[in-house]
Design a protein around this motif. Sequence first.
Motif, PDB file in Angstrom:
ATOM      1  N   ASP A  97      -8.573  -2.976 -13.373  1.00 32.55           N
ATOM      2  CA  ASP A  97      -8.124  -2.260 -14.567  1.00 32.55           C
ATOM      3  C   ASP A  97      -7.428  -0.945 -14.251  1.00 32.55           C
ATOM      4  O   ASP A  97      -6.928  -0.276 -15.159  1.00 32.55           O
ATOM      5  CB  ASP A  97      -9.311  -1.994 -15.489  1.00 32.55           C
ATOM      6  CG  ASP A  97     -10.411  -1.198 -14.804  1.00 32.55           C
ATOM      7  OD1 ASP A  97     -10.647  -1.407 -13.598  1.00 32.55           O
ATOM      8  OD2 ASP A  97     -11.055  -0.368 -15.472  1.00 32.55           O
ATOM      9  N   LEU A  98      -7.388  -0.567 -12.959  1.00 37.11           N
ATOM     10  CA  LEU A  98      -6.799   0.713 -12.566  1.00 37.11           C
ATOM     11  C   LEU A  98      -5.480   0.486 -11.840  1.00 37.11           C
ATOM     12  O   LEU A  98      -5.431  -0.288 -10.877  1.00 37.11           O
ATOM     13  CB  LEU A  98      -7.760   1.479 -11.648  1.00 37.11           C
ATOM     14  CG  LEU A  98      -9.116   1.820 -12.251  1.00 37.11           C
ATOM     15  CD1 LEU A  98     -10.027   2.442 -11.193  1.00 37.11           C
ATOM     16  CD2 LEU A  98      -8.954   2.770 -13.437  1.00 37.11           C
ATOM     17  N   PRO A  99      -4.391   1.151 -12.264  1.00 35.69           N
ATOM     18  CA  PRO A  99      -3.090   0.922 -11.619  1.00 35.69           C
ATOM     19  C   PRO A  99      -3.113   1.293 -10.148  1.00 35.69           C
ATOM     20  O   PRO A  99      -3.738   2.270  -9.751  1.00 35.69           O
ATOM     21  CB  PRO A  99      -2.134   1.812 -12.424  1.00 35.69           C
ATOM     22  CG  PRO A  99      -2.999   2.811 -13.115  1.00 35.69           C
ATOM     23  CD  PRO A  99      -4.307   2.141 -13.351  1.00 35.69           C
ATOM     24  N   HIS A 100      -2.416   0.494  -9.350  1.00 32.58           N
ATOM     25  CA  HIS A 100      -2.384   0.687  -7.907  1.00 32.58           C
ATOM     26  C   HIS A 100      -0.948   0.528  -7.428  1.00 32.58           C
ATOM     27  O   HIS A 100      -0.343  -0.530  -7.608  1.00 32.58           O
ATOM     28  CB  HIS A 100      -3.286  -0.348  -7.226  1.00 32.58           C
ATOM     29  CG  HIS A 100      -3.212  -0.342  -5.731  1.00 32.58           C
ATOM     30  ND1 HIS A 100      -3.465   0.783  -4.989  1.00 32.58           N
ATOM     31  CD2 HIS A 100      -2.918  -1.327  -4.846  1.00 32.58           C
ATOM     32  CE1 HIS A 100      -3.336   0.495  -3.697  1.00 32.58           C
ATOM     33  NE2 HIS A 100      -2.994  -0.777  -3.589  1.00 32.58           N
ATOM     34  N   GLY A 101      -0.407   1.594  -6.846  1.00 36.59           N
ATOM     35  CA  GLY A 101       0.961   1.524  -6.350  1.00 36.59           C
ATOM     36  C   GLY A 101       1.362   2.799  -5.657  1.00 36.59           C
ATOM     37  O   GLY A 101       0.696   3.833  -5.782  1.00 36.59           O
ATOM     38  N   GLY A 102       2.444   2.718  -4.905  1.00 37.08           N
ATOM     39  CA  GLY A 102       2.879   3.853  -4.120  1.00 37.08           C
ATOM     40  C   GLY A 102       4.257   4.351  -4.510  1.00 37.08           C
ATOM     41  O   GLY A 102       4.951   3.743  -5.334  1.00 37.08           O
ATOM     42  N   ILE A 103       4.636   5.469  -3.907  1.00 36.65           N
ATOM     43  CA  ILE A 103       5.964   6.034  -4.062  1.00 36.65           C
ATOM     44  C   ILE A 103       6.592   6.150  -2.679  1.00 36.65           C
ATOM     45  O   ILE A 103       6.018   5.721  -1.689  1.00 36.65           O
ATOM     46  CB  ILE A 103       5.925   7.403  -4.773  1.00 36.65           C
ATOM     47  CG1 ILE A 103       5.058   8.395  -3.971  1.00 36.65           C
ATOM     48  CG2 ILE A 103       5.388   7.252  -6.192  1.00 36.65           C
ATOM     49  CD1 ILE A 103       5.072   9.799  -4.556  1.00 36.65           C
ATOM     50  N   LYS A 104       7.778   6.720  -2.612  1.00 36.29           N
ATOM     51  CA  LYS A 104       8.530   6.831  -1.362  1.00 36.29           C
ATOM     52  C   LYS A 104       8.660   5.443  -0.721  1.00 36.29           C
ATOM     53  O   LYS A 104       9.024   4.482  -1.395  1.00 36.29           O
ATOM     54  CB  LYS A 104       7.892   7.874  -0.437  1.00 36.29           C
ATOM     55  CG  LYS A 104       7.886   9.281  -1.058  1.00 36.29           C
ATOM     56  CD  LYS A 104       7.494  10.365  -0.067  1.00 36.29           C
ATOM     57  CE  LYS A 104       6.041  10.404   0.248  1.00 36.29           C
ATOM     58  NZ  LYS A 104       5.651  11.551   1.100  1.00 36.29           N
ATOM     59  N   GLN A 105       8.311   5.307   0.543  1.00 39.27           N
ATOM     60  CA  GLN A 105       8.468   4.021   1.234  1.00 39.27           C
ATOM     61  C   GLN A 105       7.232   3.127   1.108  1.00 39.27           C
ATOM     62  O   GLN A 105       7.112   2.123   1.809  1.00 39.27           O
ATOM     63  CB  GLN A 105       8.789   4.266   2.707  1.00 39.27           C
ATOM     64  CG  GLN A 105      10.103   4.989   2.933  1.00 39.27           C
ATOM     65  CD  GLN A 105      11.283   4.251   2.329  1.00 39.27           C
ATOM     66  OE1 GLN A 105      11.579   3.124   2.713  1.00 39.27           O
ATOM     67  NE2 GLN A 105      11.966   4.878   1.372  1.00 39.27           N
ATOM     68  N   SER A 106       6.315   3.488   0.211  1.00 45.81           N
ATOM     69  CA  SER A 106       5.099   2.696   0.023  1.00 45.81           C
ATOM     70  C   SER A 106       5.188   1.732  -1.140  1.00 45.81           C
ATOM     71  O   SER A 106       4.183   1.140  -1.521  1.00 45.81           O
ATOM     72  CB  SER A 106       3.885   3.623  -0.157  1.00 45.81           C
ATOM     73  OG  SER A 106       3.542   4.224   1.073  1.00 45.81           O
ATOM     74  N   GLY A 107       6.386   1.575  -1.705  1.00 45.93           N
ATOM     75  CA  GLY A 107       6.521   0.497  -2.661  1.00 45.93           C
ATOM     76  C   GLY A 107       7.141   0.872  -3.983  1.00 45.93           C
ATOM     77  O   GLY A 107       7.445   2.031  -4.260  1.00 45.93           O
ATOM     78  N   ILE A 108       7.310  -0.161  -4.803  1.00 46.90           N
ATOM     79  CA  ILE A 108       7.822  -0.024  -6.159  1.00 46.90           C
ATOM     80  C   ILE A 108       7.024  -0.973  -7.049  1.00 46.90           C
ATOM     81  O   ILE A 108       6.464  -1.949  -6.588  1.00 46.90           O
ATOM     82  CB  ILE A 108       9.323  -0.371  -6.257  1.00 46.90           C
ATOM     83  CG1 ILE A 108       9.604  -1.753  -5.645  1.00 46.90           C
ATOM     84  CG2 ILE A 108      10.171   0.685  -5.585  1.00 46.90           C
ATOM     85  CD1 ILE A 108      11.041  -2.188  -5.753  1.00 46.90           C
ATOM     86  N   GLY A 109       6.977  -0.657  -8.325  1.00 42.14           N
ATOM     87  CA  GLY A 109       6.196  -1.489  -9.229  1.00 42.14           C
ATOM     88  C   GLY A 109       4.729  -1.121  -9.165  1.00 42.14           C
ATOM     89  O   GLY A 109       4.346  -0.080  -8.623  1.00 42.14           O
ATOM     90  N   CYS A 110       3.906  -1.985  -9.714  1.00 40.70           N
ATOM     91  CA  CYS A 110       2.489  -1.661  -9.854  1.00 40.70           C
ATOM     92  C   CYS A 110       1.648  -2.923  -9.759  1.00 40.70           C
ATOM     93  O   CYS A 110       1.994  -3.957 -10.338  1.00 40.70           O
ATOM     94  CB  CYS A 110       2.265  -0.979 -11.208  1.00 40.70           C
ATOM     95  SG  CYS A 110       0.549  -0.540 -11.555  1.00 40.70           S
ATOM     96  N   ASP A 111       0.569  -2.844  -9.007  1.00 39.54           N
ATOM     97  CA  ASP A 111      -0.458  -3.879  -9.033  1.00 39.54           C
ATOM     98  C   ASP A 111      -1.625  -3.371  -9.873  1.00 39.54           C
ATOM     99  O   ASP A 111      -1.881  -2.161  -9.941  1.00 39.54           O
ATOM    100  CB  ASP A 111      -0.964  -4.191  -7.618  1.00 39.54           C
ATOM    101  CG  ASP A 111      -0.013  -5.092  -6.848  1.00 39.54           C
ATOM    102  OD1 ASP A 111       0.635  -5.941  -7.472  1.00 39.54           O
ATOM    103  OD2 ASP A 111       0.077  -4.928  -5.623  1.00 39.54           O
ATOM    104  N   CYS A 112      -2.331  -4.304 -10.479  1.00 35.39           N
ATOM    105  CA  CYS A 112      -3.537  -3.997 -11.266  1.00 35.39           C
ATOM    106  C   CYS A 112      -3.188  -3.250 -12.557  1.00 35.39           C
ATOM    107  O   CYS A 112      -2.099  -2.710 -12.701  1.00 35.39           O
ATOM    108  CB  CYS A 112      -4.554  -3.205 -10.446  1.00 35.39           C
ATOM    109  SG  CYS A 112      -5.070  -4.014  -8.923  1.00 35.39           S
ATOM    110  N   SER A 113      -4.121  -3.261 -13.475  1.00 29.10           N
ATOM    111  CA  SER A 113      -4.035  -2.657 -14.795  1.00 29.10           C
ATOM    112  C   SER A 113      -3.005  -3.395 -15.657  1.00 29.10           C
ATOM    113  O   SER A 113      -2.258  -4.246 -15.166  1.00 29.10           O
ATOM    114  CB  SER A 113      -3.698  -1.163 -14.727  1.00 29.10           C
ATOM    115  OG  SER A 113      -2.307  -0.940 -14.576  1.00 29.10           O
ATOM    116  N   TYR A 114      -2.948  -3.024 -16.928  1.00 32.99           N
ATOM    117  CA  TYR A 114      -1.972  -3.654 -17.822  1.00 32.99           C
ATOM    118  C   TYR A 114      -0.546  -3.314 -17.412  1.00 32.99           C
ATOM    119  O   TYR A 114       0.409  -4.038 -17.730  1.00 32.99           O
ATOM    120  CB  TYR A 114      -2.224  -3.232 -19.267  1.00 32.99           C
ATOM    121  CG  TYR A 114      -1.761  -1.832 -19.598  1.00 32.99           C
ATOM    122  CD1 TYR A 114      -0.486  -1.611 -20.102  1.00 32.99           C
ATOM    123  CD2 TYR A 114      -2.594  -0.730 -19.398  1.00 32.99           C
ATOM    124  CE1 TYR A 114      -0.038  -0.341 -20.401  1.00 32.99           C
ATOM    125  CE2 TYR A 114      -2.159   0.544 -19.685  1.00 32.99           C
ATOM    126  CZ  TYR A 114      -0.886   0.746 -20.193  1.00 32.99           C
ATOM    127  OH  TYR A 114      -0.455   2.009 -20.472  1.00 32.99           O
TER     128      TYR A 114
END
Length: 477
Positions: free
Chosen positions: A442-459
């Motif tokens: 239920d908690l958003p998980h994701g990075g910025i810079k070179q750690s990614g785009i978009g979001c895993d988890c949460s709505y």
Amino acid sequence: MALEKKMYIGGQLLAGSTNFDVVSPATDEVVGSIAWASAGDAEAALTAADAAFESWASLSITERTGWMGKLREAVIANEEHLRECIHLEMGKPWASTQEDFDSLVNSLNFYAEEISRFRPEALVDREGTHSHTLVHEPVGVVVAYIAWNFPLLNLAFKIGPAMATGCPIVIKPSFKTPLSAYALGEICHRIGLPAGAVNIICGDDTEVGDTLSASKIPALLTLIGSTNTGRHIMKMGASSIKRYSMELGGNAPALVFADADLDQAADTICAVKFGNAGQVCVTPNRVFVDATIADQFTKKVLERVNAIKVGYDRSANIDMGPVMDEAAFKRIDALVADAKSKGATVLAGGGRAQGLNAGQFYAPTVLADVTAEMASYQQEIFGPVMNISTFSDEDEVLRLANDTDAGLTAYVFTRDLARAERFSSKLRFGEIQINGVKYGIDLPHGGIKQSGIGCDCSYLALHDYLATKRVSRALAN
């Protein structure tokens, strides 16, 4: 007896033209054999997903979530086998396989509920001449690349949103840990999931992976993996305009200030650092400790590290298993050797875990006096090695913490709420964990810079799988 698994394409379990042996890093023995997909199989999986799109997407939310519930119940009924697959293919301690399994169950449950959030939304027309409605529709076929470190957890983060939104999905697990994903394909087949809604294949990264990425069929390519892999997938995906959702590499700093609860800091950092043998994208890679309490903190860390039980025995209370393979063992050992040659002090571990002569068991390791010139400081270790550096100036430690291309997770340990707020606003990472750690579907998980785009988890993850359509209608005069 080694497990034998078939790929799952278009609702059918299929043999491949060749098989691929899966080797356990705990025993260095073959524990399974899978149908090895070819480029032709990749194209067949894409075609099956594409053919399923119209019918799968047109099902009502109630019908799709009904299938999710059916799959969830079948997963629960097959818990023992799914966990056994992870235990065998990763050498993961039996107790640790629970997290992977629970994540799959939780994802299917959570996204079946969360999809109801996305209802048509009316917009106000400023001139009053039209009515406007925003509706959310599935983007299309999804290709998901699954990292080996959490075989079912990573898969769970993708299959839940895809099924809930009505996006047919082609899942490519890592060739290092394909057994649990193929076992899920068996379950999908057993319950009669609509053909093409879920497809699971594993093959050569170049032959199969590049075929999937370069195809014009997928609307979304999603990955949990390294930054380099993310760049390659985006390059191959440029054959057409696609969406990307990627959780990539990390180089997490952990900042331990003089006023921190040192037991809490040591507990949290050690748990995340040595859990899963350090093979976690959010694990603290660089631990910065206030020089005035460095000796106290290090002593507490060593007490915890020396109590870690390393092994594989399913019946024993094991804390940490092996690293993934011989290549990982050698890479980690080379990082430790580099740090030693440049002045780091090995306070614990360094090399093979005592008493374990077979398998890829690297000892829980603590390095002190780590500096920015060392490769283990600059690179994501992805292994059970803790780097400890000291600081005496807050501005300097903030600069050091942010001095990385990665931007996934950072940890702050302090009792000073103002300091916690200040560092939370200035640390350039997608997640800031203060005085502890918390993750959940239920908690958003994701990075910025070179750690990614978009979001895993949460709505929020559902946004990656949904397209927004505006419907405007002229009002009668």
